[in-house]
Design an enzyme around this catalytic site. Sequence first.
Site, short mmCIF file in Angstrom:
data_model
loop_
_atom_site.label_atom_id
_atom_site.label_comp_id
_atom_site.label_asym_id
_atom_site.label_seq_id
_atom_site.Cartn_x
_atom_site.Cartn_y
_atom_site.Cartn_z
N PRO A 10 0.62 -1.34 0.20
CA PRO A 10 -0.09 -0.19 0.06
C PRO A 10 0.93 1.18 0.07
O PRO A 10 2.00 1.33 0.65
CB PRO A 10 -0.85 -0.29 1.29
CG PRO A 10 0.05 -1.07 2.07
CD PRO A 10 0.62 -2.27 1.17
N ASN A 11 0.37 2.10 -0.64
CA ASN A 11 0.84 3.47 -0.98
C ASN A 11 2.36 3.66 -1.64
O ASN A 11 2.90 4.86 -1.82
CB ASN A 11 1.33 4.28 0.45
CG ASN A 11 -0.24 4.28 1.23
OD1 ASN A 11 -1.27 4.80 0.70
ND2 ASN A 11 -0.35 3.92 2.56
N ARG A 18 5.21 11.17 -2.38
CA ARG A 18 4.84 10.65 -1.04
C ARG A 18 6.01 11.18 -0.34
O ARG A 18 7.09 10.37 -0.48
CB ARG A 18 4.48 9.39 -1.02
CG ARG A 18 4.38 8.91 0.56
CD ARG A 18 4.25 7.15 0.46
NE ARG A 18 3.96 6.85 1.71
CZ ARG A 18 4.37 5.49 2.27
NH1 ARG A 18 4.95 4.61 1.29
NH2 ARG A 18 4.05 5.18 3.24
N TYR A 23 11.34 9.09 1.11
CA TYR A 23 11.50 8.14 0.06
C TYR A 23 11.96 8.78 -1.40
O TYR A 23 12.14 8.05 -2.17
CB TYR A 23 9.97 7.76 -0.30
CG TYR A 23 9.27 6.99 0.90
CD1 TYR A 23 9.97 5.75 1.33
CD2 TYR A 23 8.18 7.75 1.60
CE1 TYR A 23 9.22 5.30 2.54
CE2 TYR A 23 7.54 6.95 2.65
CZ TYR A 23 8.19 5.93 3.21
OH TYR A 23 7.77 5.18 4.30
N ASN A 74 8.22 -5.45 -1.14
CA ASN A 74 7.92 -4.34 -0.24
C ASN A 74 6.60 -4.41 0.35
O ASN A 74 5.75 -3.75 -0.74
CB ASN A 74 8.36 -3.11 -0.72
CG ASN A 74 8.42 -2.07 0.04
OD1 ASN A 74 7.86 -1.95 1.12
ND2 ASN A 74 8.84 -0.76 -0.31
N ALA A 77 3.50 -0.72 4.80
CA ALA A 77 2.93 -0.66 6.17
C ALA A 77 2.31 -2.09 6.61
O ALA A 77 2.50 -2.40 7.66
CB ALA A 77 1.72 0.11 6.49
N HIS A 80 4.45 -4.56 9.06
CA HIS A 80 4.44 -4.31 10.44
C HIS A 80 3.08 -4.77 11.11
O HIS A 80 3.07 -4.85 12.21
CB HIS A 80 4.60 -2.93 10.74
CG HIS A 80 5.61 -2.17 9.92
ND1 HIS A 80 6.88 -2.49 9.89
CD2 HIS A 80 5.60 -1.19 9.22
CE1 HIS A 80 7.61 -1.72 9.20
NE2 HIS A 80 6.77 -0.99 8.45
N ASP A 87 1.73 -15.75 6.48
CA ASP A 87 1.20 -17.15 6.22
C ASP A 87 1.08 -17.38 4.89
O ASP A 87 1.46 -18.52 4.39
CB ASP A 87 -0.20 -17.41 6.68
CG ASP A 87 -0.39 -17.65 8.18
OD1 ASP A 87 0.55 -17.65 8.88
OD2 ASP A 87 -1.60 -17.45 8.90
N GLU A 98 12.76 -9.50 1.70
CA GLU A 98 11.93 -8.12 2.09
C GLU A 98 12.41 -6.86 1.83
O GLU A 98 13.80 -6.89 2.18
CB GLU A 98 11.62 -8.17 3.90
CG GLU A 98 11.12 -7.02 4.31
CD GLU A 98 11.14 -7.09 5.92
OE1 GLU A 98 10.98 -8.22 6.43
OE2 GLU A 98 10.65 -6.07 6.58
N HIS A 100 12.68 -2.61 1.83
CA HIS A 100 12.29 -1.29 2.13
C HIS A 100 13.18 -0.11 1.44
O HIS A 100 14.31 -0.19 1.46
CB HIS A 100 12.13 -1.17 3.50
CG HIS A 100 11.37 -2.07 4.07
ND1 HIS A 100 9.97 -2.08 4.35
CD2 HIS A 100 11.49 -3.08 4.89
CE1 HIS A 100 9.40 -3.04 4.93
NE2 HIS A 100 10.49 -3.65 5.30
N SER A 102 13.28 2.90 2.61
CA SER A 102 13.68 3.67 3.91
C SER A 102 14.38 2.69 4.79
O SER A 102 14.24 1.35 4.89
CB SER A 102 12.64 4.38 4.29
OG SER A 102 11.71 3.53 5.17
N ARG A 107 13.81 4.47 12.06
CA ARG A 107 12.54 5.25 12.09
C ARG A 107 11.52 4.94 13.30
O ARG A 107 12.29 4.54 14.32
CB ARG A 107 11.82 4.96 10.69
CG ARG A 107 12.64 5.47 9.71
CD ARG A 107 11.65 5.23 8.20
NE ARG A 107 10.48 6.28 8.27
CZ ARG A 107 9.54 6.08 7.23
NH1 ARG A 107 9.57 4.88 6.50
NH2 ARG A 107 8.38 6.79 7.32
N ARG A 111 7.91 0.61 13.36
CA ARG A 111 8.30 0.24 11.94
C ARG A 111 9.40 -1.01 12.35
O ARG A 111 9.90 -1.48 11.31
CB ARG A 111 8.89 1.07 10.99
CG ARG A 111 7.87 2.11 10.65
CD ARG A 111 8.29 3.12 9.60
NE ARG A 111 7.39 4.50 9.58
CZ ARG A 111 6.36 4.44 8.98
NH1 ARG A 111 6.03 3.53 8.33
NH2 ARG A 111 5.57 5.45 8.97
C1 DQA Z 1 8.33 1.13 3.38
C2 DQA Z 1 8.58 1.26 5.01
C3 DQA Z 1 7.18 1.02 5.75
O1 DQA Z 1 7.36 1.33 7.03
C4 DQA Z 1 6.23 1.92 5.33
O2 DQA Z 1 4.90 1.88 5.90
C5 DQA Z 1 6.06 2.17 3.89
C6 DQA Z 1 7.49 2.12 3.06
C7 DQA Z 1 9.58 1.49 2.62
O3 DQA Z 1 9.66 1.03 1.59
O4 DQA Z 1 10.65 2.19 3.24
O5 DQA Z 1 4.96 2.25 3.22
O6 DQA Z 1 8.01 -0.37 3.28
#
Ligand code: DQA
Length: 144
Positions: A10-11, A18, A23, A74, A77, A80, A87, A98, A100, A102, A107, A111
């Site tokens: 998401p996002n 953003r 980012y 990635n 959110a 977390h 699962d 995994e 990210h 950032s 942070r 997170r």
């Molecule tokens: C993120 C880090 C997450 O904590 C955050 O919710 C994101 C982006 C990152 O790519 O740094 O949406 O996954």
Amino acid sequence: MPSLLVLNGPNLNLFGTRQPEIYGSTTLADIETLCRDTAASLGYEIAFEQSNHEGVLIDHIQAAKGVHAGIAFNAAAYTHTSVALYDALVSVELPTVEVHASNVHAREPFRHKSFIAAASIGVIAGFGAQSYALAIRALAEHLK
Ligand code: DQA
């Protein structure tokens, strides 16, 4: 050509606009190009997906079995919060990295917890768009 799934939560469709102080200005389309180029140089093609919906991400993970050799994920959110994504990952038994952009460990404390890490071969965080390229390299090395 073998393939990898690059999956975005998401996002992440908002990368580029953003919170640029966190980012950066790289868009998700830029990251897709970087992933395709990196994967191609290593002999892989990729499927690149993004969803704001947890269930859709689970569907992508389930559909990856037998199709993709590994997943760069990635979960944003949902990293977390999501037992359901954990699962799904352990169910398909595909090597997962995994990712990210950032450095989540520098942070907010919420997170620092990841449900994805326990289902992953490793975690890459803090290198912006390059986190994705590093994840693809890590998967390719793992799959050798
Ligand atoms: C993120 C880090 C997450 O904590 C955050 O919710 C994101 C982006 C990152 O790519 O740094 O949406 O996954």
